[in-house]
Scaffold this active site. Structure first.
Site, short mmCIF file in Angstrom:
data_model
loop_
_atom_site.label_atom_id
_atom_site.label_comp_id
_atom_site.label_asym_id
_atom_site.label_seq_id
_atom_site.Cartn_x
_atom_site.Cartn_y
_atom_site.Cartn_z
N TYR A 96 -8.18 1.52 -3.32
CA TYR A 96 -6.89 1.85 -3.96
C TYR A 96 -6.29 0.60 -4.60
O TYR A 96 -6.73 -0.52 -4.36
CB TYR A 96 -5.93 2.43 -2.91
CG TYR A 96 -5.54 1.44 -1.83
CD1 TYR A 96 -6.29 1.35 -0.64
CD2 TYR A 96 -4.46 0.59 -1.98
CE1 TYR A 96 -5.95 0.44 0.35
CE2 TYR A 96 -4.10 -0.32 -0.99
CZ TYR A 96 -4.86 -0.38 0.17
OH TYR A 96 -4.52 -1.28 1.16
N THR A 153 1.64 -4.58 4.17
CA THR A 153 1.53 -4.88 5.61
C THR A 153 0.89 -6.25 5.87
O THR A 153 1.05 -6.81 6.94
CB THR A 153 0.69 -3.81 6.33
OG1 THR A 153 -0.62 -3.77 5.73
CG2 THR A 153 1.35 -2.46 6.25
N ASP A 154 0.19 -6.80 4.88
CA ASP A 154 -0.50 -8.08 5.13
C ASP A 154 0.46 -9.19 5.54
O ASP A 154 0.14 -9.98 6.43
CB ASP A 154 -1.27 -8.53 3.87
CG ASP A 154 -2.51 -7.68 3.62
OD1 ASP A 154 -3.16 -7.90 2.58
OD2 ASP A 154 -2.78 -6.79 4.45
N GLU A 213 -2.17 -29.71 27.28
CA GLU A 213 -3.08 -30.84 27.54
C GLU A 213 -2.75 -31.97 26.55
O GLU A 213 -2.38 -31.71 25.42
CB GLU A 213 -4.54 -30.41 27.33
CG GLU A 213 -5.03 -29.35 28.28
CD GLU A 213 -6.41 -28.83 27.86
OE1 GLU A 213 -6.62 -27.61 27.92
OE2 GLU A 213 -7.24 -29.66 27.42
N LYS A 244 0.38 -8.11 12.74
CA LYS A 244 -0.65 -7.13 12.31
C LYS A 244 -1.91 -7.40 13.12
O LYS A 244 -2.40 -8.53 13.16
CB LYS A 244 -0.92 -7.26 10.81
CG LYS A 244 -1.82 -6.14 10.25
CD LYS A 244 -1.90 -6.20 8.72
CE LYS A 244 -2.77 -5.07 8.17
NZ LYS A 244 -2.82 -5.10 6.67
N THR A 278 0.82 -1.22 0.00
CA THR A 278 0.00 0.00 0.00
C THR A 278 0.84 1.26 0.00
O THR A 278 0.45 2.28 -0.54
CB THR A 278 -0.93 -0.01 1.22
OG1 THR A 278 -1.82 -1.11 1.07
CG2 THR A 278 -1.74 1.25 1.33
N1 DGL Z 1 -2.71 -5.73 -0.15
C1 DGL Z 1 -2.08 -5.38 1.10
C2 DGL Z 1 -0.58 -5.68 1.08
O1 DGL Z 1 0.07 -5.40 0.08
C3 DGL Z 1 -2.28 -3.96 1.42
C4 DGL Z 1 -1.95 -3.73 2.84
C5 DGL Z 1 -0.84 -2.74 3.01
O2 DGL Z 1 0.20 -2.81 2.33
O3 DGL Z 1 -1.00 -1.93 3.93
O4 DGL Z 1 -0.08 -6.18 2.08
#
Ligand code: DGL
Length: 326
Positions: free
Chosen positions: A22, A88-89, A284, A161, A9
Site C-alpha cells: 500500500y 505508527t512507525d 556497571e 511499537k 497507514t
Molecule cells: N510508513 C509507516 C508510517 O507511516 C506505516 C506504518 C503505519 O502507519 O502503520 O508510520
C-alpha cells in the site's frame, strides 16, 4: 473534538487486493472522518490536516508545529479534546514529545492503523472511532497524552511499537496498558498513581522559534567500534543516547569514546536496546557525567535529552529530568 491528521497507514490506500502492499498518507482528514459515520453519534468533530506523510519521514519541526496547534486549540477553548492520526512507525516519538510540552489537561489521543483504509480487515476506522470517544471522555482528562490502538489505551511515555505488521502492534512492555476501549467505552485499569509529570513542562512558546539541540542514537553490539560515535561528536552532536546491550552497557571502544565525549561537553545517556527494565543508576562501570535513561527507550531518551538541553547543561539537572520516570 478536533482530529489533527498527519498521514500514515490510516490514510493509506492499498495497491494490492490483500492490502499488504500500500501507499501511506493518501487520504485527507475529511476522508478519514467520512469512513466512520458512527463518530457523529458520539461527538461533533472537525478535521485539521497538519501534514500528510509516512511517519518515518516525521521531523522535530513538525512536532513543534503540532504542539503549537494543540496549545492554540486548547488555549482558545476551541475544543474538548484532540485526536492525532499518525503513522505508527514513529507515533510513540511524536506522542512523547507532545506529552513533554503540552501544558493542558484536556485529552490528546493518538491513533493510527496497521492496515490501509481499503484493505480487508482495515483497523483504522475502529481505532479512529475509539480515539474520538476517548478524547471526548471526561475520564481521559489529566492522564497525559494517550495512544489508542487495537482496543488498548496506552500512556505516551510508556508505549512502544512491538510488531511490524500485526494490528496488535503496541505495548507498554514494563507498565502495561492503562486500560481498554471497546466500542468507544473506555475502562482505565487503575487510577493514575504518580503519573510521571515533569517538575516543569517545557514551554512550547519558547521552543517555537528555535531548532532543538541535536541528539543522536548509537547502538552497541558485539564488536561495536566507536567510529559512528566519534563521527557524531566530530560533527557537532550535543548529545548521544547509547542503545546499549543489557543494563546500559556497550563495547570497550564506545566506552572510551563516551567518557572522552563527556569530558568535552557532549551529553551521553546510557539507554538500552533491551525491551524491558530500562537503565537505572546502579550500572556497571559508571563514569562521572553519565546520565541513565531510566524507563525511557533510546528513541524517547533522545527526545527528553533534546528538550532537557534547552533548560540546562548541568548533568545533575539532566539526570533529574530522567529521574521523573520509573
Ligand atoms: N510508513 C509507516 C508510517 O507511516 C506505516 C506504518 C503505519 O502507519 O502503520 O508510520
Amino acid at each position: 473534538i478536533v482530529i489533527v491528521a498527519t498521514g500514515g497507514t490510516i490514510a493509506g490506500i492499498a495497491d494490492s487486493p490483500a492490502g499488504n502492499v500500500y501507499t501511506p498518507a493518501q487520504l485527507t482528514v475529511e476522508s478519514l472522518i467520512r469512513q466512520v459515520p458512527q463518530i457523529s453519534g458520539k461527538a461533533s468533530v472537525e478535521g485539521l490536516q497538519l501534514c500528510n506523510i509516512a511517519s518515518q519521514y516525521m521531523m522535530p519541526r513538525i512536532w513543534i508545529h503540532l504542539a503549537g496547534v494543540v496549545d492554540s486549540l486548547f488555549s482558545g477553548d476551541h475544543c474538548d479534546g484532540i485526536v492525532v492520526t499518525h503513522g505508527t512507525d514513529t507515533m510513540e516519538e511524536t506522542a512523547f514529545f507532545l506529552d513533554l510540552v503540552n501544558a493542558h489537561e484536556r485529552p490528546v489521543v493518538f491513533t493510527g492503523s496497521m492496515r490501509p483504509s481499503n484493505s480487508p480487515g482495515a483497523d483504522g476506522p475502529a481505532n479512529l472511532f475509539n480515539a474520538v470517544c476517548l478524547a471526548a471522555d471526561p475520564a481521559a482528562v489529566g492522564k497525559g497524552v494517550l495512544v489508542v490502538m487495537n482496543d488498548y489505551i496506552f500512556s505516551a511515555s510508556e508505549v512502544t511499537k512491538t510488531h511490524t505488521v500485526n494490528p496488535q502492534a503496541f505495548e507498554s512492555p514494563d507498565q502495561g496498558p492503562l486500560g481498554t476501549i471497546r466500542g468507544g467505552n473506555a475502562f482505565f485499569y487503575h487510577p493514575r498513581h504518580g503519573r510521571p509529570f515533569l517538575e516543569k513542562k517545557f514551554s512550547i512558546a519558547e521552543l517555537a522559534n528555535r531548532d532543538l539541540p541535536r541528539v543522536d542514537i548509537v547502538m552497541s553490539y558485539a564488536g561495536a567500534t566507536s567510529l559512528l560515535f566519534d563521527t557524531l561528536v566530530k560533527n557537532g552532536t550535543e548529545g548521544i543516547v547509547i542503545a546499549g546491550v543489557g543494563h546500559g552497557n556497550y563495547s570497550e571502544q564506545i566506552e572510551n569514546s563516551a567518557k572522552n565525549a563527556v569530558r568535552n561537553g557532549v551529553f551521553v545517556v546510557r539507554a538500552t536496546r533491551v525491551l524491558q527494565g530500562g537503565v537505572s543508576s546502579d550500572v556497571e562501570n559508571p563514569f562521572k557525567g553519565q546520565v541513565v535513561s531510566r524507563s525511557l527507550s533510546p528513541q524517547k531518551a533522545r527526545i527528553l535529552l533534546m528538550l532537557a538541553l534547552t533548560a540546562s547543561r548541568e548533568p545533575a539537572d539532566i539526570q533529574r529530568f530522567f529521574d521523573q520516570y520509573p
